[in-house]
Write a protein that holds these residues in place. Structure first.
Motif: not given
Length: 86
Positions: A48-62
């Motif tokens: 999950a941690k690595d997957a979260r970093e794949c999103y360019t719009h970090q605000s969407s995963v935050a």
């Protein structure tokens, strides 16, 4: 039909119906083998941690804590796999 995969459109009322279908299809995917869903969840949680970093719009995963993000990814994965299977 529009389907939200991943964290880009959480809480969008126009996509709520498909969210219900995702739960149904996840249950169909693991039908008769509850250990399959548990194993998938453990594997996704590990990545999950690595997957979260794949999103360019970090605000969407935050918007999601680790548990919510993992749950969303598992649900989406089951939906996609069951959709392909059908």
């Amino acid at each position: 039909m529009v389907i939200s995969i991943g964290p880009y459109h959480p809480g969008n009322p126009e996509l709520e119906l498909i969210q219900q279908h995702k739960h149904t299809m996840a249950c169909q995917y693991e039908y008769g083998n509850s250990k399959l869903l548990e194993e998938l969840y453990r594997n996704v949680k590990r990545l999950a941690k690595d997957a979260r970093e794949c999103y360019t719009h970090q605000s969407s995963v935050a918007k999601f804590n680790e548990e919510e993000f993992t749950h969303m990814m598992v649900l989406d994965a089951c939906f996609i796999l069951q959709f392909i299977y059908l």
